[in-house]
Design a protein around this motif. Structure first.
Motif, PDB file in Angstrom:
ATOM      1  N   PRO A 233     -26.192 -95.800  59.076  1.00  0.00           N
ATOM      2  CA  PRO A 233     -27.499 -96.588  59.136  1.00  0.00           C
ATOM      3  C   PRO A 233     -27.253 -98.113  58.880  1.00  0.00           C
ATOM      4  O   PRO A 233     -26.402 -98.580  58.716  1.00  0.00           O
ATOM      5  CB  PRO A 233     -28.014 -95.874  57.838  1.00  0.00           C
ATOM      6  N   LYS A 234     -28.614 -98.682  59.253  1.00  0.00           N
ATOM      7  CA  LYS A 234     -28.161-100.001  59.486  1.00  0.00           C
ATOM      8  C   LYS A 234     -27.769-100.733  58.107  1.00  0.00           C
ATOM      9  O   LYS A 234     -27.241-101.766  58.068  1.00  0.00           O
ATOM     10  CB  LYS A 234     -29.504-100.833  59.908  1.00  0.00           C
ATOM     11  N   THR A 235     -28.249-100.275  56.982  1.00  0.00           N
ATOM     12  CA  THR A 235     -28.053-100.675  55.714  1.00  0.00           C
ATOM     13  C   THR A 235     -26.707-100.212  55.147  1.00  0.00           C
ATOM     14  O   THR A 235     -26.243-100.709  53.975  1.00  0.00           O
ATOM     15  CB  THR A 235     -29.206-100.134  54.892  1.00  0.00           C
ATOM     16  N   GLY A 236     -26.043 -99.479  55.878  1.00  0.00           N
ATOM     17  CA  GLY A 236     -24.425 -99.084  55.570  1.00  0.00           C
ATOM     18  C   GLY A 236     -24.690 -97.891  54.611  1.00  0.00           C
ATOM     19  O   GLY A 236     -25.848 -97.247  54.216  1.00  0.00           O
ATOM     20  N   ALA A 237     -23.713 -97.316  54.158  1.00  0.00           N
ATOM     21  CA  ALA A 237     -23.146 -96.376  53.057  1.00  0.00           C
ATOM     22  C   ALA A 237     -22.003 -96.419  52.473  1.00  0.00           C
ATOM     23  O   ALA A 237     -21.106 -97.094  52.912  1.00  0.00           O
ATOM     24  CB  ALA A 237     -23.340 -94.904  54.048  1.00  0.00           C
ATOM     25  N   LYS A 238     -22.224 -95.850  51.199  1.00  0.00           N
ATOM     26  CA  LYS A 238     -20.978 -95.754  50.518  1.00  0.00           C
ATOM     27  C   LYS A 238     -20.288 -94.356  50.795  1.00  0.00           C
ATOM     28  O   LYS A 238     -20.856 -93.503  51.381  1.00  0.00           O
ATOM     29  CB  LYS A 238     -21.317 -95.780  48.948  1.00  0.00           C
ATOM     30  N   ILE A 239     -18.880 -94.126  50.470  1.00  0.00           N
ATOM     31  CA  ILE A 239     -18.171 -92.935  50.487  1.00  0.00           C
ATOM     32  C   ILE A 239     -18.906 -91.991  49.658  1.00  0.00           C
ATOM     33  O   ILE A 239     -19.390 -92.111  48.469  1.00  0.00           O
ATOM     34  CB  ILE A 239     -16.722 -93.054  49.910  1.00  0.00           C
ATOM     35  N   GLY A 240     -19.150 -91.006  50.014  1.00  0.00           N
ATOM     36  CA  GLY A 240     -20.088 -89.875  49.503  1.00  0.00           C
ATOM     37  C   GLY A 240     -21.630 -89.586  49.691  1.00  0.00           C
ATOM     38  O   GLY A 240     -22.293 -88.720  49.421  1.00  0.00           O
ATOM     39  N   GLN A 241     -22.012 -90.783  50.186  1.00  0.00           N
ATOM     40  CA  GLN A 241     -23.520 -90.985  50.384  1.00  0.00           C
ATOM     41  C   GLN A 241     -24.110 -90.507  51.653  1.00  0.00           C
ATOM     42  O   GLN A 241     -23.233 -90.408  52.478  1.00  0.00           O
ATOM     43  CB  GLN A 241     -23.826 -92.598  50.498  1.00  0.00           C
ATOM     44  N   SER A 242     -25.285 -89.731  51.300  1.00  0.00           N
ATOM     45  CA  SER A 242     -25.712 -89.054  52.635  1.00  0.00           C
ATOM     46  C   SER A 242     -27.086 -89.763  53.000  1.00  0.00           C
ATOM     47  O   SER A 242     -27.904 -90.335  52.141  1.00  0.00           O
ATOM     48  CB  SER A 242     -26.238 -87.619  52.147  1.00  0.00           C
ATOM     49  N   TRP A 243     -27.517 -89.472  54.280  1.00  0.00           N
ATOM     50  CA  TRP A 243     -28.786 -90.053  54.705  1.00  0.00           C
ATOM     51  C   TRP A 243     -29.350 -89.016  55.805  1.00  0.00           C
ATOM     52  O   TRP A 243     -28.370 -88.170  56.631  1.00  0.00           O
ATOM     53  CB  TRP A 243     -28.629 -91.292  55.250  1.00  0.00           C
ATOM     54  N   THR A 259     -31.425 -84.039  60.478  1.00  0.00           N
ATOM     55  CA  THR A 259     -29.795 -83.885  60.384  1.00  0.00           C
ATOM     56  C   THR A 259     -29.533 -84.750  59.374  1.00  0.00           C
ATOM     57  O   THR A 259     -29.864 -85.940  59.174  1.00  0.00           O
ATOM     58  CB  THR A 259     -29.403 -84.694  61.809  1.00  0.00           C
ATOM     59  N   THR A 260     -28.525 -84.291  58.388  1.00  0.00           N
ATOM     60  CA  THR A 260     -27.996 -84.835  57.311  1.00  0.00           C
ATOM     61  C   THR A 260     -26.795 -85.331  57.451  1.00  0.00           C
ATOM     62  O   THR A 260     -25.729 -84.455  57.742  1.00  0.00           O
ATOM     63  CB  THR A 260     -28.151 -84.130  56.001  1.00  0.00           C
ATOM     64  N   TYR A 261     -26.368 -86.586  57.532  1.00  0.00           N
ATOM     65  CA  TYR A 261     -25.022 -87.182  57.564  1.00  0.00           C
ATOM     66  C   TYR A 261     -24.605 -87.514  56.199  1.00  0.00           C
ATOM     67  O   TYR A 261     -25.281 -88.037  55.505  1.00  0.00           O
ATOM     68  CB  TYR A 261     -25.073 -88.432  58.579  1.00  0.00           C
ATOM     69  N   THR A 262     -23.060 -87.395  55.912  1.00  0.00           N
ATOM     70  CA  THR A 262     -22.629 -87.915  54.550  1.00  0.00           C
ATOM     71  C   THR A 262     -21.178 -88.435  55.164  1.00  0.00           C
ATOM     72  O   THR A 262     -20.311 -87.723  55.999  1.00  0.00           O
ATOM     73  CB  THR A 262     -22.334 -86.309  53.958  1.00  0.00           C
ATOM     74  N   LEU A 263     -20.999 -89.710  54.617  1.00  0.00           N
ATOM     75  CA  LEU A 263     -19.942 -90.483  54.764  1.00  0.00           C
ATOM     76  C   LEU A 263     -18.923 -89.964  53.844  1.00  0.00           C
ATOM     77  O   LEU A 263     -18.820 -90.188  52.766  1.00  0.00           O
ATOM     78  CB  LEU A 263     -19.972 -92.042  54.496  1.00  0.00           C
ATOM     79  N   LYS A 264     -17.977 -89.126  54.550  1.00  0.00           N
ATOM     80  CA  LYS A 264     -16.986 -88.525  53.776  1.00  0.00           C
ATOM     81  C   LYS A 264     -15.667 -89.279  53.335  1.00  0.00           C
ATOM     82  O   LYS A 264     -15.189 -89.424  52.306  1.00  0.00           O
ATOM     83  CB  LYS A 264     -16.126 -87.299  54.754  1.00  0.00           C
ATOM     84  N   SER A 265     -15.205 -90.265  54.376  1.00  0.00           N
ATOM     85  CA  SER A 265     -14.202 -91.137  53.996  1.00  0.00           C
ATOM     86  C   SER A 265     -13.969 -92.164  55.305  1.00  0.00           C
ATOM     87  O   SER A 265     -14.601 -91.911  56.404  1.00  0.00           O
ATOM     88  CB  SER A 265     -12.668 -90.263  54.162  1.00  0.00           C
ATOM     89  N   VAL A 266     -13.101 -93.093  54.866  1.00  0.00           N
ATOM     90  CA  VAL A 266     -12.723 -94.357  55.837  1.00  0.00           C
ATOM     91  C   VAL A 266     -11.369 -94.631  55.380  1.00  0.00           C
ATOM     92  O   VAL A 266     -10.932 -95.446  54.519  1.00  0.00           O
ATOM     93  CB  VAL A 266     -13.465 -95.400  55.682  1.00  0.00           C
ATOM     94  N   ASP A 267     -10.445 -94.000  56.207  1.00  0.00           N
ATOM     95  CA  ASP A 267      -8.969 -94.149  55.914  1.00  0.00           C
ATOM     96  C   ASP A 267      -8.141 -93.981  57.180  1.00  0.00           C
ATOM     97  O   ASP A 267      -8.595 -93.223  58.177  1.00  0.00           O
ATOM     98  CB  ASP A 267      -8.419 -93.462  54.799  1.00  0.00           C
ATOM     99  N   ASN A 268      -6.847 -94.323  57.241  1.00  0.00           N
ATOM    100  CA  ASN A 268      -6.168 -94.249  58.389  1.00  0.00           C
ATOM    101  C   ASN A 268      -6.707 -94.814  59.627  1.00  0.00           C
ATOM    102  O   ASN A 268      -6.529 -94.181  60.642  1.00  0.00           O
ATOM    103  CB  ASN A 268      -5.409 -92.773  58.428  1.00  0.00           C
ATOM    104  N   GLY A 269      -7.557 -95.630  59.692  1.00  0.00           N
ATOM    105  CA  GLY A 269      -8.380 -96.298  60.869  1.00  0.00           C
ATOM    106  C   GLY A 269      -9.212 -95.276  61.459  1.00  0.00           C
ATOM    107  O   GLY A 269      -9.659 -95.341  62.658  1.00  0.00           O
ATOM    108  N   LEU A 270      -9.668 -94.270  60.768  1.00  0.00           N
ATOM    109  CA  LEU A 270     -10.769 -93.564  61.304  1.00  0.00           C
ATOM    110  C   LEU A 270     -11.938 -93.128  60.048  1.00  0.00           C
ATOM    111  O   LEU A 270     -11.511 -93.498  58.784  1.00  0.00           O
ATOM    112  CB  LEU A 270     -10.238 -92.124  61.386  1.00  0.00           C
TER     113      LEU A 270
END
Length: 353
Positions: A233-243, A259-270
């Motif tokens: 989302p435009k406002t961004g998200a934290k790890i574990g956050q859903s929108w 449709t619910t999205y959840t930011l699971k992780s950001v690591d190893n370039g992905l």
């Protein structure tokens, strides 16, 4: 022997330390400025990646991740969508029949320039293919193969063939906002010419071309691009956050797809985002002249989206969507029921599975 061994080791050390160098020009993805530097030949291919990694498209500030695009001038980025549908229908007698369909739409995006925070991008329409299998028989249409003999399939092939090979021009801001998409008129002309050879009735031809324009225009391509590539989302998200995003599943808007999205992780370039949601079970019953007609349906989806952290471009998406529907007709004494279920798998950039 020791002296010779020492000389040999020294010689190896000199060879190991001595690397051929190469002068390259790299573009800072943030400013667009060109800088000439000298790097080892073996590292030159990775220089742009290093620049992007220092200023990634998906970055974190105070635990909040936001998404932009850091694309390299002259580079081409794939956007191929593959969909597989498996449908099973069960009749009142309990017997089932099933069929499978596959479709692939292949596009790529070439970055021509980056100036004043806006990318100049060519959208390359590369290929389309469709196939259907039922009762042990498969028919297919592929723009990279010869035209099929069947008249109806040949018409589809001709229209698809007129579409691919074209280019659209897109202006896009670094934040993913599409400023404009142009180049549709030449495509419409080719589709009209192709239709003239397949549809003899002038009114039918005009209706076909108008229908094509309604489905292939700036708004539809912009929507497809935004839906497939702008994940956070435009406002961004934290790890574990859903929108959650909601859209109409029926023309009148009475049924909504969530449709619910959840930011699971950001690591190893992905960046990894999971997908869930769907349409809750909906039932309807009507009675008329002693007959009761009942129908119920529901849809569920789940999957994962992978995004390259350095560029912001989608690496892979794999989402499964399952739809079930039950329909029955009863006179109070006997009931006939039909069931259907469809499992659709949607993969973006399947080469990166």
């Amino acid at each position: 022997m020791k002296k010779l061994a020492a000389l040999a080791i020294l010689s190896l050390a000199v060879v190991a330390c001595k690397k051929d160098t190469k002068t390259i020009t790299k573009t800072d993805p943030k400013t667009g400025e060109k800088v000439t530097v000298e790097v080892p030949v073996s590292d030159s291919a990775n220089t742009q990646t290093a620049v992007l990694a220092a200023n990634p498209a998906i970055k974190e500030v105070n635990g909040v991740y936001t998404q932009t695009f850091k694309l390299e001038k002259g580079a081409t980025y794939p956007l191929t969508t593959y969909q597989r549908n498996v449908q099973t229908m069960t009749g009142p007698d309990g017997k089932s029949v099933s069929g499978t369909s596959n479709s692939t739409d292949e596009m790529s995006f070439t970055v021509n320039d980056f100036k004043d925070g806006v990318y100049d991008i060519s959208i390359n329409l590369l290929g389309k293919s469709n196939s259907q299998t039922a009762n042990g028989k498969t028919v297919s249409v592929d723009t990279k193969s010869a035209a099929p003999a069947d008249a109806n399939l040949k018409m589809m092939w001709t229209m698809n063939k007129a579409l691919v090979g074209n280019k659209l021009q897109m202006k896009m801001k670094e934040n993913g906002e599409v400023v404009s998409i142009s180049g549709f008129e030449p495509v419409y002309e080719k589709i009209g010419t192709a239709a003239s050879g397949q549809i003899k009735d002038a009114k039918q031809k005009s209706a076909f071309v108008n229908s094509f324009k309604q489905s292939f225009n700036q708004n539809s391509i912009k929507e497809q691009f935004t839906k497939n590539l702008m994940i956070l989302p435009k406002t961004g998200a934290k790890i574990g956050q859903s929108w959650t995003e909601t859209e109409n599943a029926t023309p009148d808007g009475s049924v909504k797809l969530t449709t619910t999205y959840t930011l699971k992780s950001v690591d190893n370039g992905l960046m990894t985002v999971t997908v869930s949601g769907g349409i809750p079970k909906k039932s309807d019953k009507k009675s008329q002249q002693g007959m009761t007609h009942s129908i119920s349906s529901e849809l569920s989806q789940n999957g994962t989206v992978l995004v390259d952290q350095n560029t912001g471009w989608i690496k892979n998406q794999n989402v499964s969507v399952k739809t079930t529907q039950t329909e029955s007709l009863s006179d109070g004494k006997q009931t006939q029921t039909m069931k259907s279920s469809t499992t659709s798998t949607v993969i973006v950039n399947p080469q990166n599975k």
